[in-house]
Design an enzyme around this catalytic site. Structure first.
Site, PDB file in Angstrom:
ATOM      1  CG  ASP A 146       9.372  -8.479  -5.008  1.00 61.77           C
ATOM      2  OD1 ASP A 146       9.309  -8.551  -6.259  1.00 61.77           O
ATOM      3  OD2 ASP A 146       8.378  -8.248  -4.300  1.00 61.77           O
ATOM      4  CD  GLU A 157       5.541  -1.949  -9.071  1.00 55.92           C
ATOM      5  OE1 GLU A 157       6.770  -2.153  -9.242  1.00 55.92           O
ATOM      6  OE2 GLU A 157       4.679  -2.327  -9.882  1.00 55.92           O
ATOM      7  CD  GLU A 182       4.313   2.225  -5.054  1.00 58.14           C
ATOM      8  OE1 GLU A 182       4.164   1.994  -6.277  1.00 58.14           O
ATOM      9  OE2 GLU A 182       3.625   1.679  -4.172  1.00 58.14           O
ATOM     10  CE  LYS A 216       4.935  -4.771   4.726  1.00 57.08           C
ATOM     11  NZ  LYS A 216       6.014  -4.986   3.760  1.00 57.08           N
ATOM     12  CB  SER A 231       1.095  -5.287   5.112  1.00 60.49           C
ATOM     13  OG  SER A 231       1.701  -4.871   3.901  1.00 60.49           O
ATOM     14  CG  ASP A 247       8.013  -5.785  -0.276  1.00 60.38           C
ATOM     15  OD1 ASP A 247       8.097  -6.602   0.672  1.00 60.38           O
ATOM     16  OD2 ASP A 247       7.291  -5.969  -1.274  1.00 60.38           O
ATOM     17  CB  ALA A 306       9.571   6.610   1.596  1.00 65.26           C
TER      18      ALA A 306
HETATM   19  P1  ATP Z   1       3.879  -6.750  -1.747  1.00 62.14           P
HETATM   20  O1  ATP Z   1       2.591  -7.481  -1.624  1.00 62.14           O
HETATM   21  O2  ATP Z   1       3.978  -5.911  -3.012  1.00 62.14           O
HETATM   22  O3  ATP Z   1       5.091  -7.564  -1.509  1.00 62.14           O
HETATM   23  P2  ATP Z   1       4.076  -5.738   0.919  1.00 62.14           P
HETATM   24  O4  ATP Z   1       2.894  -6.306   1.641  1.00 62.14           O
HETATM   25  O5  ATP Z   1       5.372  -6.362   1.248  1.00 62.14           O
HETATM   26  O6  ATP Z   1       3.847  -5.628  -0.621  1.00 62.14           O
HETATM   27  P3  ATP Z   1       5.278  -3.126   0.858  1.00 62.14           P
HETATM   28  O7  ATP Z   1       5.695  -3.300  -0.561  1.00 62.14           O
HETATM   29  O8  ATP Z   1       6.332  -3.095   1.885  1.00 62.14           O
HETATM   30  O9  ATP Z   1       4.150  -4.189   1.261  1.00 62.14           O
HETATM   31  O10 ATP Z   1       4.401  -1.824   0.985  1.00 62.14           O
HETATM   32  C1  ATP Z   1       3.288  -1.615   0.147  1.00 62.14           C
HETATM   33  C2  ATP Z   1       3.280  -0.188  -0.348  1.00 62.14           C
HETATM   34  O11 ATP Z   1       3.148   0.716   0.766  1.00 62.14           O
HETATM   35  C3  ATP Z   1       4.587   0.255  -1.017  1.00 62.14           C
HETATM   36  O12 ATP Z   1       4.649  -0.121  -2.368  1.00 62.14           O
HETATM   37  C4  ATP Z   1       4.511   1.771  -0.815  1.00 62.14           C
HETATM   38  O13 ATP Z   1       3.651   2.363  -1.746  1.00 62.14           O
HETATM   39  C5  ATP Z   1       3.900   1.892   0.554  1.00 62.14           C
HETATM   40  N1  ATP Z   1       4.972   1.967   1.570  1.00 62.14           N
HETATM   41  C6  ATP Z   1       5.646   0.933   2.097  1.00 62.14           C
HETATM   42  N2  ATP Z   1       6.584   1.338   2.962  1.00 62.14           N
HETATM   43  C7  ATP Z   1       6.514   2.685   2.993  1.00 62.14           C
HETATM   44  C8  ATP Z   1       7.253   3.709   3.672  1.00 62.14           C
HETATM   45  N3  ATP Z   1       8.237   3.384   4.511  1.00 62.14           N
HETATM   46  N4  ATP Z   1       6.925   4.997   3.441  1.00 62.14           N
HETATM   47  C9  ATP Z   1       5.931   5.302   2.573  1.00 62.14           C
HETATM   48  N5  ATP Z   1       5.206   4.390   1.901  1.00 62.14           N
HETATM   49  C10 ATP Z   1       5.482   3.095   2.086  1.00 62.14           C
END
Ligand code: ATP
Length: 313
Positions: A159, A163, A120, A63, A46, A177, A116
């Site tokens: 998890d 981060e 992080e 996302k 994502s 996440d 947010a």
């Molecule tokens: P991973 O591959 O690490 O599991 P993921 O695809 O599940 O990641 P997230 O960890 O949810 O994705 O989001 C990736 C990054 O995007 C976060 O580490 C953060 O830096 C940013 N992010 C995610 N959600 C938010 C939010 N609600 N507000 C601001 N930044 C965000």
């Protein structure tokens, strides 16, 4: 501002098609209801984009999950798990990134989340080297409080790492996440270890088992890292890191606060049932015992989410 058609790096190269709405709140929502801005972060499947509601001006993080990529990697269940756990958690706690709505078009799933704005916790630790004790204590308390809520709703995060601990406008915790989250009782496809090895528990490595206690193991690693600036378990390769975890091979640097040390030692123990916070209510290691640990003596739990955050130092 970027329109959805210009999102990088994995966003659709065409304009969004007529979206199929599956919003949490039942209203019809689509990508055209938002003006998209900069990329806030990126995960494996994502991109997370800044977005503003065209009608209300409210700001969100959206996302954007590439459906094709999910399908190709057989990971559709990750997006489902994230949606289901976030819906289950609802708006009941300030420490969780809330899901406002979801929708999809031909190419992507969209999760409209609380923004947010301050990024992080990991970046703060990296920039400062380590956190001051008041700062580490404050963030530990907010994570403890949030985990207590998550578990009380029958959800495991699985998890937890710096981060995934985000900071809002007031530098308070917003955990994100839930892609490897699990609702207790549901069937489970995600109980194998993927991703960052540093926070994974011995029971997951040895028995493919996770309970709420595994989230406290990860918290032990995070407390250690906030205070020392180093991973509790870190080898020259992922394999060696995992070997250290299996042997619970870690040590505290000189000068590590004694109460913090005691707390970490009560999280980083092999038997998940004995970990602080993980015991059934009334047991000597239940959530109440955790909140009463001397490390938290100066924390006012009643005003934890309204007191100002200590300065980052
Ligand atoms: P991973 O591959 O690490 O599991 P993921 O695809 O599940 O990641 P997230 O960890 O949810 O994705 O989001 C990736 C990054 O995007 C976060 O580490 C953060 O830096 C940013 N992010 C995610 N959600 C938010 C939010 N609600 N507000 C601001 N930044 C965000």
């Amino acid at each position: 501002d970027l329109r959805p058609s210009e999102m990088k790096p994995r966003a659709p190269s065409r304009p969004p098609s007529k979206s199929r709405n599956s919003s949490v709140n039942g209203r019809g929502v689509s990508a055209s209801d938002f003006t998209f801005g900069r990329q806030l972060g990126q995960g494996s499947y994502s991109s997370v984009m800044y977005a503003k509601s065209v009608s209300t001006g409210e700001e969100y993080a959206i996302k954007v999950i590439d459906k094709g990529h999910l399908k190709r990697k057989d990971k559709t269940h990750i997006a489902q798990a994230e949606r289901n756990t976030l819906v289950k958690l609802g708006s009941g706690h300030p420490g969780i990134v809330r899901l406002h709505s979801t929708f999809q078009d031909n190419w992507s799933l969209y999760f409209v989340l609380d923004l947010a704005r301050n990024g992080e916790l990991q970046s703060r630790i990296s920039n400062l080297g380590s956190l001051s004790l008041p700062c580490a204590r404050y963030y530990t308390a907010q994570i403890v409080d949030t985990l207590g809520y998550i578990h009380s709703k029958g959800v495991l995060h699985r998890d937890l790492k710096p981060e995934n601990v985000l900071l809002d406008d007031n530098f308070r915790v917003k955990i994100c996440d839930f892609g490897t989250g699990k609702i207790l009782g549901d069937s489970d496809r995600a109980a194998t270890f993927v991703g960052t090895p540093q926070y994974v528990s011995p029971e997951l490595l040895e028995r493919n088992e996770t309970t709420k206690s595994s989230d406290y193991w990860a918290l032990g690693c995070i407390v250690y890292q906030m205070i020392s600036g180093k991973f509790a378990f870190h080898g020259l390769s992922d394999y060696l890191t995992l070997e250290k975890i299996k042997k619970i091979d870690y040590s505290f640097p000189e000068g590590f606060d004694e109460e913090a040390k005691d707390l970490v030692q009560k999280f980083l123990i092999r038997d998940p049932a004995q970990r602080l916070g993980a015991g059934p209510p009334g047991s000597p290691n239940d959530v109440r015992a955790l909140r009463s640990h001397p490390f938290f003596a100066s924390i006012n739990w009643a005003t934890l989410w309204s007191d100002p955050a200590p300065p980052f130092e």
